[in-house]
Design a protein around this motif. Sequence first.
Motif, mmCIF file in Angstrom:
data_model
loop_
_atom_site.group_PDB
_atom_site.id
_atom_site.type_symbol
_atom_site.label_atom_id
_atom_site.label_comp_id
_atom_site.label_asym_id
_atom_site.label_seq_id
_atom_site.Cartn_x
_atom_site.Cartn_y
_atom_site.Cartn_z
ATOM 1 N N THR A 14 -24.666 -26.177 6.534
ATOM 2 C CA THR A 14 -25.009 -25.482 5.252
ATOM 3 C C THR A 14 -26.627 -25.811 5.368
ATOM 4 O OG1 THR A 14 -25.027 -27.800 4.240
ATOM 5 C CG2 THR A 14 -23.021 -26.442 4.202
ATOM 6 N N ASP A 15 -27.190 -25.102 4.251
ATOM 7 C CA ASP A 15 -28.631 -25.005 4.227
ATOM 8 C C ASP A 15 -29.121 -26.685 3.962
ATOM 9 O OD1 ASP A 15 -28.586 -22.522 3.972
ATOM 10 O OD2 ASP A 15 -29.386 -22.315 1.915
ATOM 11 N N THR A 16 -28.450 -27.369 3.411
ATOM 12 C CA THR A 16 -28.721 -28.746 3.231
ATOM 13 C C THR A 16 -28.549 -29.751 4.363
ATOM 14 O OG1 THR A 16 -27.930 -28.960 0.868
ATOM 15 C CG2 THR A 16 -27.924 -30.967 1.793
ATOM 16 N N ASP A 17 -27.434 -29.006 5.147
ATOM 17 C CA ASP A 17 -27.351 -30.052 6.596
ATOM 18 C C ASP A 17 -28.760 -29.627 7.245
ATOM 19 O OD1 ASP A 17 -24.871 -30.904 5.840
ATOM 20 O OD2 ASP A 17 -23.979 -28.883 6.862
ATOM 21 N N ARG A 53 -31.835 -28.624 6.634
ATOM 22 C CA ARG A 53 -32.802 -29.660 6.137
ATOM 23 C C ARG A 53 -32.787 -31.113 6.301
ATOM 24 N NH1 ARG A 53 -31.802 -26.120 1.104
ATOM 25 N NH2 ARG A 53 -33.377 -24.674 0.969
ATOM 26 N N THR A 54 -31.648 -31.604 6.397
ATOM 27 C CA THR A 54 -31.451 -32.971 6.579
ATOM 28 C C THR A 54 -31.608 -33.346 8.025
ATOM 29 O OG1 THR A 54 -29.854 -33.413 4.824
ATOM 30 C CG2 THR A 54 -29.871 -35.027 6.497
ATOM 31 N N ASP A 104 -39.700 -30.827 9.965
ATOM 32 C CA ASP A 104 -39.394 -30.149 8.661
ATOM 33 C C ASP A 104 -40.123 -28.526 8.897
ATOM 34 O OD1 ASP A 104 -38.439 -32.024 6.500
ATOM 35 O OD2 ASP A 104 -40.189 -32.889 7.678
#
Length: 282
Positions: free
Chosen positions: A56-59, A61-62, A70
């Motif tokens: 996912t997008d969150t995955d 970014r993490t 980053d």
Amino acid sequence: MPTSPNSAAKKAQEALGLRLRSLRIDAGLTARQLAVAANWHFTRVSKIENGVQRPTDTDVRTWCAVCVADGEASDLIAQARSIESMYMEFRHRTRTGLKYLMRSPVPLYERTTQFRIYEHNVVPGLFQTAGYIRAMLPFWFTFLGVRDDLEESVQARLDRQSVVYDGSKTFSVVLEEACLRTPLGGTEVLIGQLDRLLSIMSRPNVALGIVPSLTVRDVIGSAGFWIFDDSLVKLETPTASIEVSQPQELGLYVKMFDHLRGCAVYGADARRLVLRVVDELE
């Protein structure tokens, strides 16, 4: 999410996994160390890296934050998002005929201001005559097993050509000479199509270049592709449309287009080339 059954999407997902794996290795982390830092089960890392699971997008970014990368996040997120939509099967979009498929690009055409088009064996749809379109489509009804709505589909393709006459839009087009010599529908149809190209070439918002077949060069385009502004690239295979929106990959298509454009002739030289083919056909 599970891997898409489409082979192209699967390969794209695997490529994304390899990029994420490279970030982890460059950061000097094992898969377990990354999982602990991200508060994930360790198998999640393995599934993502091997293309079994789309992050996912969150995955993403993490992952990038843990790997102190980053700056890579936005590009990787775009790559991940494109996987779901990049490979849209024609069969599922054409069950009621090809008319819908002909109309589907219209919103994209309407919002695009700069078109960059490369074709290696066919005249682009935006410049095709009714006869040329009518000669092209019958094969696809049988090949894709869809309802024959030929005349509606021809009209739908002609209707979308209105964008060419919008002065706020520009069209940079590179054709291989082979496009001028593919006799879809026979000699008469092709001559009509070439006459149409000559007319299109006179438009102030169209820069149409042709790469002569005997041009000495160091690269050829393996497939036709269209670039819409700086946001999307579309390619078509016999069974699907592939969409590319990842910034890094999109930039490579722009680079390829510029290289191919450097091989083309324009203006009077291009017109002479088209007229020479017409003379040979007549």
